[in-house]
Write an enzyme that holds these catalytic residues in place. Structure first.
Site, PDB file in Angstrom:
ATOM      1  N   ILE A 101      -3.641   7.445  -4.646  1.00 35.76           N
ATOM      2  CA  ILE A 101      -2.185   7.366  -4.590  1.00 35.76           C
ATOM      3  C   ILE A 101      -1.761   5.974  -4.131  1.00 35.76           C
ATOM      4  O   ILE A 101      -2.335   5.421  -3.185  1.00 35.76           O
ATOM      5  CB  ILE A 101      -1.602   8.451  -3.658  1.00 35.76           C
ATOM      6  CG1 ILE A 101      -0.063   8.396  -3.647  1.00 35.76           C
ATOM      7  CG2 ILE A 101      -2.147   8.350  -2.243  1.00 35.76           C
ATOM      8  CD1 ILE A 101       0.587   9.590  -2.962  1.00 35.76           C
ATOM      9  N   SER A 102      -0.795   5.386  -4.817  1.00 34.42           N
ATOM     10  CA  SER A 102      -0.198   4.105  -4.451  1.00 34.42           C
ATOM     11  C   SER A 102      -1.280   3.033  -4.347  1.00 34.42           C
ATOM     12  O   SER A 102      -1.976   2.755  -5.319  1.00 34.42           O
ATOM     13  CB  SER A 102       0.598   4.283  -3.143  1.00 34.42           C
ATOM     14  OG  SER A 102       1.476   3.212  -2.931  1.00 34.42           O
ATOM     15  N   TRP A 103      -1.467   2.415  -3.172  1.00 34.38           N
ATOM     16  CA  TRP A 103      -2.544   1.433  -2.998  1.00 34.38           C
ATOM     17  C   TRP A 103      -3.886   2.039  -3.414  1.00 34.38           C
ATOM     18  O   TRP A 103      -4.700   1.375  -4.060  1.00 34.38           O
ATOM     19  CB  TRP A 103      -2.587   1.011  -1.527  1.00 34.38           C
ATOM     20  CG  TRP A 103      -3.560  -0.075  -1.178  1.00 34.38           C
ATOM     21  CD1 TRP A 103      -3.304  -1.417  -1.095  1.00 34.38           C
ATOM     22  CD2 TRP A 103      -4.944   0.091  -0.843  1.00 34.38           C
ATOM     23  NE1 TRP A 103      -4.453  -2.093  -0.744  1.00 34.38           N
ATOM     24  CE2 TRP A 103      -5.474  -1.190  -0.574  1.00 34.38           C
ATOM     25  CE3 TRP A 103      -5.795   1.194  -0.755  1.00 34.38           C
ATOM     26  CZ2 TRP A 103      -6.806  -1.392  -0.220  1.00 34.38           C
ATOM     27  CZ3 TRP A 103      -7.123   0.996  -0.405  1.00 34.38           C
ATOM     28  CH2 TRP A 103      -7.608  -0.284  -0.132  1.00 34.38           C
TER      29      TRP A 103
END
Length: 278
Positions: A101-103
């Protein structure tokens, strides 16, 4: 996290806090290797790990994040993807489904590109191709870069809607999520930011031959939806699913819908064995 086994392990020359769920349970599904968002500790994703109760799940705090000691030297996506293979080796895991998720979505992409033989399927959540991403709201990004959001509860409350959109509304999910966050160390947070500096997956994605699901929220103020569309245009055969009204934390606000999408991707009906092995 009563259902998880958590320990400090030295792997690949780094000491990491590693959490495992159900690795000793017999399952017809491969375990999930999960890469978390920047500054986020294991506990933040524990509800997701518990939701996939029919398979193993493994993740670790990045150096200087959560319960992992500060890094002595900086790291990058290549070295940390290799370190993740050492984590898998430590617990006897060969092929996994990779999720981020995300990074951590950037890490998941890099892991799948660098270690295709250990990746079965890929799930990318609220993420981008790295350096070539379309940036989010300047107001949100300014607060995103401030580690105070993990340290100061008042700051987090005040800026929660700006950071994560209105997807969680004013319900209990907001307080529940914040109660699971612990502050990263300044060095851990800085090194995690630096790890992605100048990185992009874009040139390699057309050669990524793993079944890939891209989950995005259409109200994400940090990683706008256009980034998911860009990923989908580059990854052959990938599928983009959009959570309507979902901010950056749609995994919480749209939990049931998100899990249903992920399960449909990880466990497609009547998938021939030879296709899985491709």
């Amino acid at each position: 996290m009563k259902s998880a086994e958590v320990s400090l392990e030295t792997v690949g020359g780094r000491t990491l806090r590693i959490a495992r769920w159900r690795l000793d349970m017999e399952s017809e599904h491969p375990p999930i290797l999960f890469f978390n968002g920047i500054g986020a500790n294991i506990e933040a994703v524990a509800p997701l790990a518990n939701a996939f109760d029919d398979r193993g799940f493994i993740m670790f705090d990045m150096p200087g994040i959560g319960g992992s000691p500060d890094p002595l030297v900086p790291y990058n996506t290549m070295t940390m993807a290799w370190t993740a293979t050492q984590v898998l080796d430590r617990f006897g895991l060969d092929v996994v489904d990779v999720m981020g998720i995300s990074w951590g979505g950037g890490m998941a992409q890099h892991f799948a590109i660098q270690h295709p033989g250990r990746t079965r399927r890929l799930v990318l959540i609220a993420t981008s191709a790295g350096m070539l991403m379309m940036p989010g709201s300047p107001k949100a990004l300014t607060k995103m870069a401030n580690p105070r959001r993990y340290i100061d509860p008042d700051f987090m409350l005040k800026n929660f809607e700006t950071l994560y959109g209105e997807g969680l509304g004013k319900g209990p999910g907001k307080q529940g999520h914040m109660s699971r966050l612990t502050p990263p160390s300044p060095r851990g947070y800085l090194y995690q930011l630096l790890a992605m500096l100048g990185w992009t997956s874009a040139p390699a994605l057309p050669f990524l031959r793993k079944p890939t699901l891209i989950l995005m929220g259409d109200d994400d103020q940090i990683v706008p939806l256009i980034n998911g569309k860009f990923l989908a245009s580059l990854i052959p055969g990938s599928r983009l699913a959009v959570m309507e009204g979902g901010g950056h934390l749609f995994l919480l606000s749209h939990k049931d819908q998100s899990i249903a999408e992920i399960r449909a991707h990880l466990d497609p009906p009547d998938l021939p064995e030879q296709q899985e092995a491709a």
